[in-house]
Motif scaffolding. Structure first.
Motif, mmCIF file in Angstrom:
data_model
loop_
_atom_site.group_PDB
_atom_site.id
_atom_site.type_symbol
_atom_site.label_atom_id
_atom_site.label_comp_id
_atom_site.label_asym_id
_atom_site.label_seq_id
_atom_site.Cartn_x
_atom_site.Cartn_y
_atom_site.Cartn_z
ATOM 1 N N PRO A 75 0.793 -1.237 0.000
ATOM 2 C CA PRO A 75 0.000 0.000 0.000
ATOM 3 C C PRO A 75 0.821 1.280 0.000
ATOM 4 N N PHE A 76 2.082 1.216 0.398
ATOM 5 C CA PHE A 76 2.913 2.423 0.441
ATOM 6 C C PHE A 76 3.530 2.765 -0.912
ATOM 7 N N VAL A 77 3.443 1.861 -1.892
ATOM 8 C CA VAL A 77 3.955 2.149 -3.230
ATOM 9 C C VAL A 77 2.883 2.945 -3.976
ATOM 10 N N PRO A 78 3.216 4.134 -4.467
ATOM 11 C CA PRO A 78 2.214 4.948 -5.160
ATOM 12 C C PRO A 78 1.606 4.208 -6.364
ATOM 13 N N ALA A 79 0.322 4.432 -6.575
ATOM 14 C CA ALA A 79 -0.401 3.768 -7.667
ATOM 15 C C ALA A 79 0.243 4.051 -9.018
ATOM 16 N N LYS A 80 0.689 5.275 -9.225
ATOM 17 C CA LYS A 80 1.288 5.611 -10.515
ATOM 18 C C LYS A 80 2.573 4.824 -10.761
ATOM 19 N N LEU A 81 3.374 4.650 -9.738
ATOM 20 C CA LEU A 81 4.623 3.906 -9.877
ATOM 21 C C LEU A 81 4.340 2.422 -10.128
ATOM 22 N N ALA A 82 3.457 1.845 -9.328
ATOM 23 C CA ALA A 82 3.089 0.437 -9.522
ATOM 24 C C ALA A 82 2.434 0.255 -10.894
ATOM 25 N N GLY A 83 1.611 1.217 -11.285
ATOM 26 C CA GLY A 83 0.942 1.158 -12.585
ATOM 27 C C GLY A 83 1.915 1.222 -13.747
ATOM 28 N N LEU A 84 2.955 2.053 -13.623
ATOM 29 C CA LEU A 84 3.971 2.118 -14.679
ATOM 30 C C LEU A 84 4.677 0.778 -14.845
ATOM 31 N N GLY A 85 4.991 0.144 -13.729
ATOM 32 C CA GLY A 85 5.615 -1.178 -13.791
ATOM 33 C C GLY A 85 4.710 -2.193 -14.464
ATOM 34 N N LEU A 86 3.441 -2.190 -14.085
ATOM 35 C CA LEU A 86 2.487 -3.133 -14.660
ATOM 36 C C LEU A 86 2.253 -2.842 -16.136
ATOM 37 N N LEU A 87 2.191 -1.597 -16.495
ATOM 38 C CA LEU A 87 2.007 -1.205 -17.896
ATOM 39 C C LEU A 87 3.186 -1.686 -18.746
ATOM 40 N N GLY A 88 4.406 -1.488 -18.261
ATOM 41 C CA GLY A 88 5.585 -1.943 -18.993
ATOM 42 C C GLY A 88 5.659 -3.452 -19.106
ATOM 43 N N PHE A 89 5.359 -4.143 -18.016
ATOM 44 C CA PHE A 89 5.371 -5.598 -18.011
ATOM 45 C C PHE A 89 4.328 -6.145 -18.990
ATOM 46 N N GLY A 90 3.117 -5.608 -18.912
ATOM 47 C CA GLY A 90 2.051 -6.053 -19.812
ATOM 48 C C GLY A 90 2.372 -5.762 -21.269
ATOM 49 N N ALA A 91 2.984 -4.611 -21.527
ATOM 50 C CA ALA A 91 3.360 -4.267 -22.897
ATOM 51 C C ALA A 91 4.403 -5.238 -23.438
ATOM 52 N N GLY A 92 5.332 -5.644 -22.585
ATOM 53 C CA GLY A 92 6.325 -6.637 -23.004
ATOM 54 C C GLY A 92 5.682 -7.967 -23.365
ATOM 55 N N LEU A 93 4.699 -8.378 -22.590
ATOM 56 C CA LEU A 93 3.986 -9.626 -22.899
ATOM 57 C C LEU A 93 3.167 -9.492 -24.175
ATOM 58 N N LEU A 94 2.558 -8.339 -24.369
ATOM 59 C CA LEU A 94 1.809 -8.138 -25.616
ATOM 60 C C LEU A 94 2.743 -8.088 -26.820
#
Length: 152
Positions: A75-94
């Motif tokens: 919960p202490f990791v900002p949503a934008k930072l976690a979201g950027l990681g998830l966006l990059g990871f998902g883009a790599g899989l796509l």
């Protein structure tokens, strides 16, 4: 931002974070055959991967997925930072989906039967984008300007 204002992001963070964390943990002790398979699949799309030894590659992927899953769940990791990681990871899989022959129906963006498991990763991209963009509409509305007292 209050807990109530952040509540919308927790279904996204819990579902994606748990999924990604489990994926990373399952790769932690991958056998040689699994490592070679994952490495070969990734190297076919991303040639720089071929410079990494298969066992090392799987360890790096595992560590990255564990870190990303943990960041999404913390919960202490900002949503934008976690979201950027998830966006990059998902883009790599796509990218794997888009560039690997046979994953899409001929002349289409839609998946073949073989491509369905990778095409489903589009939800990771959507969740990551929502986390990155989502806080914009949740900030407090500024108070209306004060109306000066009129002395008559």
């Amino acid at each position: 931002m209050t807990l109530r204002e952040r509540a919308w992001q927790w279904p996204l963070r819990l579902s994606s974070g748990t999924y990604v964390l489990d994926s990373g943990l399952s790769k932690r002790n991958a056998d040689e055959e699994t490592a070679k398979h994952l490495h070969g699949f990734a190297a076919g799309t991303y040639p720089f991967v071929s410079t990494i030894e298969p066992g090392q590659f799987v360890k790096l992927v595992s560590a990255g997925e564990i870190a990303l899953g943990g960041a999404l769940l913390a919960p202490f990791v900002p949503a934008k930072l976690a979201g950027l990681g998830l966006l990059g990871f998902g883009a790599g899989l796509l990218g794997l989906y888009w560039k690997t022959p046979g994953m899409r129906r001929p002349g289409s963006v839609f998946p073949s039967q073989e491509g369905v498991p990778l095409a489903k990763d589009v939800w990771l991209v959507g969740m990551g984008a929502a986390l990155v963009l989502g806080d914009r509409g949740t900030s407090r509305t500024p108070a209306a300007p004060a109306v000066p007292d009129v002395v008559t």
